[in-house]
Design an enzyme around this catalytic site. Structure first.
Site, PDB file in Angstrom:
ATOM      1  CD  GLU A   1       3.903 -10.172   0.076  1.00  0.00           C
ATOM      2  OE1 GLU A   1       3.063  -9.663   0.819  1.00  0.00           O
ATOM      3  OE2 GLU A   1       4.124 -11.401   0.029  1.00  0.00           O
TER       4      GLU A   1
HETATM    5  N1  CAA Z   1      -5.818   1.187  -1.712  1.00  0.00           N
HETATM    6  C1  CAA Z   1      -6.758   1.603  -2.600  1.00  0.00           C
HETATM    7  N2  CAA Z   1      -6.458   2.440  -3.636  1.00  0.00           N
HETATM    8  C2  CAA Z   1      -5.185   2.864  -3.770  1.00  0.00           C
HETATM    9  C3  CAA Z   1      -4.163   2.454  -2.889  1.00  0.00           C
HETATM   10  C4  CAA Z   1      -4.522   1.584  -1.803  1.00  0.00           C
HETATM   11  N3  CAA Z   1      -3.602   1.162  -0.939  1.00  0.00           N
HETATM   12  N4  CAA Z   1      -3.004   3.010  -3.256  1.00  0.00           N
HETATM   13  C5  CAA Z   1      -3.276   3.757  -4.346  1.00  0.00           C
HETATM   14  N5  CAA Z   1      -4.591   3.666  -4.648  1.00  0.00           N
HETATM   15  C6  CAA Z   1      -5.310   4.335  -5.733  1.00  0.00           C
HETATM   16  C7  CAA Z   1      -5.184   5.843  -5.565  1.00  0.00           C
HETATM   17  O1  CAA Z   1      -6.224   6.341  -4.734  1.00  0.00           O
HETATM   18  C8  CAA Z   1      -5.324   6.332  -6.971  1.00  0.00           C
HETATM   19  O2  CAA Z   1      -6.702   6.315  -7.315  1.00  0.00           O
HETATM   20  P1  CAA Z   1      -7.352   7.476  -8.253  1.00  0.00           P
HETATM   21  O3  CAA Z   1      -6.646   7.341  -9.564  1.00  0.00           O
HETATM   22  O4  CAA Z   1      -8.796   7.097  -8.322  1.00  0.00           O
HETATM   23  O5  CAA Z   1      -7.072   8.751  -7.576  1.00  0.00           O
HETATM   24  C9  CAA Z   1      -4.620   5.245  -7.771  1.00  0.00           C
HETATM   25  O6  CAA Z   1      -4.662   4.056  -6.982  1.00  0.00           O
HETATM   26  C10 CAA Z   1      -3.180   5.569  -8.100  1.00  0.00           C
HETATM   27  O7  CAA Z   1      -2.550   5.825  -6.881  1.00  0.00           O
HETATM   28  P2  CAA Z   1      -1.113   6.482  -6.805  1.00  0.00           P
HETATM   29  O8  CAA Z   1      -1.069   7.705  -7.668  1.00  0.00           O
HETATM   30  O9  CAA Z   1      -0.695   6.602  -5.374  1.00  0.00           O
HETATM   31  O10 CAA Z   1      -0.211   5.360  -7.489  1.00  0.00           O
HETATM   32  P3  CAA Z   1       1.272   5.486  -7.943  1.00  0.00           P
HETATM   33  O11 CAA Z   1       1.311   4.832  -9.271  1.00  0.00           O
HETATM   34  O12 CAA Z   1       1.829   6.827  -7.768  1.00  0.00           O
HETATM   35  O13 CAA Z   1       2.145   4.623  -6.889  1.00  0.00           O
HETATM   36  C11 CAA Z   1       2.906   2.789  -5.683  1.00  0.00           C
HETATM   37  C12 CAA Z   1       1.775   3.554  -6.338  1.00  0.00           C
HETATM   38  C13 CAA Z   1       2.844   3.063  -4.215  1.00  0.00           C
HETATM   39  C14 CAA Z   1       4.335   3.074  -6.143  1.00  0.00           C
HETATM   40  C15 CAA Z   1       2.508   1.373  -6.051  1.00  0.00           C
HETATM   41  O14 CAA Z   1       2.721   1.179  -7.419  1.00  0.00           O
HETATM   42  C16 CAA Z   1       3.137   0.299  -5.246  1.00  0.00           C
HETATM   43  O15 CAA Z   1       2.743   0.015  -4.110  1.00  0.00           O
HETATM   44  N6  CAA Z   1       4.125  -0.393  -5.843  1.00  0.00           N
HETATM   45  C17 CAA Z   1       4.706  -1.550  -5.227  1.00  0.00           C
HETATM   46  C18 CAA Z   1       4.244  -2.766  -5.918  1.00  0.00           C
HETATM   47  C19 CAA Z   1       4.547  -3.982  -5.137  1.00  0.00           C
HETATM   48  O16 CAA Z   1       4.353  -4.029  -3.925  1.00  0.00           O
HETATM   49  N7  CAA Z   1       4.969  -5.036  -5.829  1.00  0.00           N
HETATM   50  C20 CAA Z   1       5.206  -6.270  -5.200  1.00  0.00           C
HETATM   51  C21 CAA Z   1       4.722  -7.375  -6.067  1.00  0.00           C
HETATM   52  S1  CAA Z   1       4.029  -8.759  -5.257  1.00  0.00           S
HETATM   53  C22 CAA Z   1       5.270  -9.604  -4.551  1.00  0.00           C
HETATM   54  O17 CAA Z   1       6.317  -9.122  -4.259  1.00  0.00           O
HETATM   55  C23 CAA Z   1       4.884 -10.985  -4.233  1.00  0.00           C
HETATM   56  C24 CAA Z   1       5.940 -11.947  -3.892  1.00  0.00           C
HETATM   57  O18 CAA Z   1       7.024 -11.937  -4.388  1.00  0.00           O
HETATM   58  C25 CAA Z   1       5.639 -12.990  -2.904  1.00  0.00           C
END
Ligand code: CAA
Length: 384
Positions: free
Chosen positions: A368
């Protein structure tokens, strides 16, 4: 500001604690050894109303506040984190949130009551072999075909994949210009083309099911698109915000169980003529463990409280959700490792549960959003 739980929250906490002591802890070792899916416990959790905790009453869920649900998860995880993840990946944190946050009223009425009534399992099918931390690299596609989308792609590390009947799937709709629009779809029971692949053999959470999922020409009616085309990335991020306090709560439960085992052992284990808890070296470890658990608890409870502020007032809490996840999971790893140390050779064997707690804690720093990703999220919020 006040730090007292209200009477309803205390009652939920007590009920979950008693459930874990009676129905989970006595079976935790065996489930872990046999890597056995905890169906029976899941059915009992469902029967007493401790499953699908995020779902409002009008859709068949218990309709409780987010702090109560973290309190419940914490207590259940004190019994077994594998059981907790099996339940919470469904409707407590992950799989149902895209629908709850982005679905229409009609979709919620259509999907949620049967899922909640019968305790059906749903996957959160996001992660792919080449798209883990980098959600934007998802390669699964959804091609438009009249009133349907045809989904093709492969997912990995999917919780409950072998047992789920519904799937919340992230796939790219490719428009006429070739641009990719990450979108979310609900796949219903019995839809042809959903294939379960290899089941993972894991270090911890061994009773929870983790497997590959393949989608081969899966036809999904356009009514099953959750939100708009292209809304998938934001729905994924919002869902993960909702899920991270729950990972914090599970981490708390694991840490608390390990701490209790360490305290108990230190009072009964006699060396050099006195219980080892009389040694300052052990006392300092126990004091640090208790302090770290309490600090983590405050962050998790705060993030859980803020989750409701987000749901009902739209107040952002991304940073606080990441604080809770990263700190509580790091604490769980540290506390469980120290508990093994205090129990010594006994702690390293499968006679005690503390080695299991240590194995279970590790994934909390990984899934996550890895703890490195959490720090990126926090730093992004600080610097923006
Ligand atoms: N809420 C709403 N919108 C959001 C947001 C949030 N928390 N975070 C980002 N956004 C929006 C931004 O506002 C932006 O919008 P605009 O294009 O309109 O400006 C857009 O999304 C892109 O945002 P970023 O530029 O910040 O995104 P990024 O690509 O640079 O990075 C990241 C994002 C933080 C690395 C993200 O990809 C991330 O959290 N990755 C982790 C994924 C993850 O948690 N995977 C786990 C899988 S599920 C799992 O693990 C389940 C299991 O096994 C049980």
């Amino acid at each position: 500001m006040q730090f007292e739980l209200n009477s309803e929250q205390k009652a939920y906490q007590q009920m979950a604690r008693e459930f874990a002591d009676k129905e989970i802890t006595p079976y935790a070792r065996e489930l872990d050894e046999k890597e056995e899916f905890p169906w029976e416990i899941l059915k009992k959790l469902h029967a007493v109303g401790l499953h699908d905790l995020a779902v409002p009453e009008k859709y068949g869920g218990p309709g409780i506040d987010s702090l109560s649900y973290s309190l419940i998860i914490e207590q259940i995880a004190r019994g077994c984190a594998g059981v907790t993840v099996t339940s919470s990946a469904n409707g407590n944190s992950l799989a149902l949130y895209p629908l709850l946050l982005g679905g229409t009223e009609e979709q919620k009425q259509r999907f949620l009551p049967p899922i909640c009534k019968e305790g059906k399992l749903v996957t959160f099918s996001l992660t792919e072999p080449n798209a883990g931390s980098d959600v934007s690299a998802i390669a699964t596609t959804a091609r438009k075909d009249g009133n349907y989308y045809i989904i093709n792609g492969s997912k990995c590390f999917i919780t409950n994949a072998s047992y789920a009947e519904y799937h919340t799937v992230f796939a790219n709709v490719i428009d006429d210009s070739g641009a990719k629009k990450l979108s979310v779809f609900m796949i219903e029971p019995g839809t042809p083309g959903v294939i379960v692949g290899k089941k993972e053999k894991k270090l911890g959470l061994r009773c929870s099911d983790t497997a590959e999922l393949f989608f081969e020409d899966v036809r999904v009616p356009k009514e099953n698109l959750i939100g708009e085309e292209g809304e998938g990335f934001k729905l994924a991020m919002k869902t993960l915000d909702m899920a991270r306090p729950s990972v914090g709560a599970i981490s708390l439960g694991i840490a608390q169980a390990a701490f209790e085992a360490a305290v108990e052992y230190s009072k009964t284990r006699v060396q050099f003529g006195r219980p080892i808890c009389k040694n300052q070296a052990i006392q300092f470890m126990l004091a640090d463990m208790a302090t770290q658990i309490e600090a983590a608890r405050l962050l998790v409870y705060q993030a859980s409280w803020l989750k409701d502020k987000f749901l009902y007032e739209g107040r952002p809490f991304t940073r606080e959700a990441a604080f809770a996840k990263v700190y509580a999971s790091d604490v769980a790893m540290k506390v469980t490792t120290d508990a093994v140390q205090i129990l010594g050779g006994f702690g390293y064997t499968r006679e005690s549960l503390v080695e299991k707690y240590m194995r279970d804690a590790k994934i909390m720093q990984i899934f996550e959003g890895t703890n490195q990703i959490q720090r990126i999220v926090i730093a992004g919020r600080i610097l923006s």
